[in-house]
Design an enzyme around this catalytic site. Structure first.
Site, short mmCIF file in Angstrom:
data_model
loop_
_atom_site.label_atom_id
_atom_site.label_comp_id
_atom_site.label_asym_id
_atom_site.label_seq_id
_atom_site.Cartn_x
_atom_site.Cartn_y
_atom_site.Cartn_z
CG HIS A 1 4.21 8.48 4.35
ND1 HIS A 1 4.55 7.25 3.85
CD2 HIS A 1 4.43 8.41 5.69
CE1 HIS A 1 4.96 6.45 4.83
NE2 HIS A 1 4.87 7.15 5.96
CE1 TYR B 1 4.43 1.63 -5.03
CE2 TYR B 1 5.14 3.58 -3.82
CZ TYR B 1 4.16 2.67 -4.15
OH TYR B 1 2.90 2.78 -3.59
N PRO C 1 -2.14 -3.49 -6.65
CG PRO C 1 -0.95 -4.81 -5.14
CD PRO C 1 -1.74 -4.89 -6.40
CE LYS D 1 -4.55 6.33 -6.86
NZ LYS D 1 -4.21 7.06 -5.68
CE1 TYR E 1 1.70 5.84 -4.51
CE2 TYR E 1 1.34 7.32 -2.65
CZ TYR E 1 1.73 6.08 -3.15
OH TYR E 1 2.13 5.08 -2.28
#
Length: 389
Positions: A72, A200, A292, A296, A384
């Protein structure tokens, strides 16, 4: 029995540490409380940072990962009924890879079998001794018999509830914790993901996440009360609630199906300091837990293992204690950055019961700033995909 390193915990952290040490001819044994089948049956997330993928590749553990993993280059943030893409690769030159933790564990187990390295499943009543001196030992029971392993070092990779951290004298340990006032209700189904990248979503009804395990298996989450029960959520109720928290296009194109797994997970941030006590080292969830939201958990464990394996190899092969002496300090610098990011993502995207309309307005302002500012988007992207450890 005597080995150089006794590893407690046969999850990804313990297995990876064992593999890296075995590759360097550092003798080790892995002790796991549960059965092999139980460990492989645990459902966990699987968004791997670029650094994690690189380490697994260099260790010869990524054949299936590169074949089956989903690379991704971005993530999507959904609010006000619209989605906004954060271009991870464009902003950082790095990607993340979706590859389930169960699959990582499977690859590590197969690699350990191929090396013929020692692993003991269903090791009961594990206890650690003498790690404050020169002769640490680990005892365990198997098939009604007590066994003792003498070693030079003990690596505690046995998770939040494991014996390793619990064996440290209370006066030697400092912990930091935040428990969040909500949980995640997760559902897995054999249906195609609604988007080729993660979504998200910040919504007045609560957070939602659209994730996946493969092109044909999806993993979805909705924020829920800590007092909620899985049995209160039929598949139909879950799908209806998820649709409400997404943009119209996602809600209308989502393919639903019967769940193959459903569970509620609480969220917490937790750090134990230091991560070394004499000849006992903590790694992964034994030392830290993150919500979560920032993806990480597994990546932090891999970062710990990277540093610990190098330190131990340096000690045994070069006679240098620099790596083991600085292990805790180096790990914790990286850990706290990941804890901060995970806390920030959680604070940004969830509905908190005590912030009211003011908190929602602040979240909205931050989301607008985030998607409208290259600097803010870059900050999210850098964290990220993974900061250097």
């Amino acid at each position: 029995m005597r080995v150089q390193v006794a590893i407690i915990g046969g999850g990804p952290a313990g297995l990876l540490l064992g593999h890296l040490l075995s590759q360097a001819s550092v003798d080790n044994i892995v002790l796991e409380q549960r059965s092999r089948e139980y460990v492989l049956g645990r459902i966990r997330a699987g968004v791997l940072e670029q650094g994690t993928v690189d380490l697994l590749t260099s260790a010869g553990l990524a054949r299936r990962l590169h074949k089956q993993g989903l690379v991704h280059g971005g993530v999507e943030l959904c609010f006000d009924g619209s989605r906004h893409r954060i271009d991870l690769h464009g902003l950082t030159g790095k990607n993340v890879t979706v590859y389930g933790q169960t699959e990582v564990t499977h690859d590590l187990m197969d690699a350990r079998d191929a090396l013929g390295a020692s692993i003991v499943y269903e090791a009961a009543n594990v206890s650690v001794h003498g790690f404050d001196g020169a002769s640490p030992r680990v005892r365990y029971e198997k098939n009604g018999q007590t066994h003792e392993v003498e070693c030079d070092f003990i690596a505690g990779c046995d998770g939040y509830h494991g014996v390793s951290r619990a064996s440290v004298p209370e006066a030697s340990l400092r912990t930091y914790e935040r428990v969040y006032p909500f949980g995640w209700l997760g559902l897995m189904a054999d249906v195609p993901p609604v988007s080729h990248e993660l979504i998200y979503s910040n919504h007045e009804r609560g957070f939602a996440l659209c994730s996946m395990r493969s092109p044909t298996r999806s993993r979805y989450y909705v924020q829920c009360s800590l007092s909620d029960k899985v049995e209160n959520w039929s598949d139909e109720r879950f799908w209806d609630e998820l649709r409400r928290r997404l943009d119209t296009r996602a809600a209308e194109t989502m393919i639903t199906g019967p769940s193959i797994e459903k569970s509620i997970a609480p969220l917490r941030s937790f750090v134990a300091e230091p991560m070394r006590f004499g000849r006992l080292f903590l790694a992964g969830d034994a030392a830290h837990i993150v919500p979560p939201t920032g993806a990480k958990g597994l990546n932090l464990a891999v970062s710990d293992v990277r540093l610990l394996s190098r330190a131990l190899i340096e000690y045994f092969k070069e006679g240098s204690a620099v790596g083991i002496d600085t292990y805790s300090e180096r790990c914790l610098r990286h850990v706290w950055k990941a804890v901060r990011f995970s806390w920030w993502m959680t604070s940004l995207l969830h509905k908190f019961p005590d912030t009211g309309e003011f908190g929602q307005k602040v979240q909205h302002a931050e989301l607008e700033y985030l998607v409208g500012s290259v600097a803010a988007s870059t900050s999210l992207a850098e964290n990220y995909v993974g900061l250097p450890s």
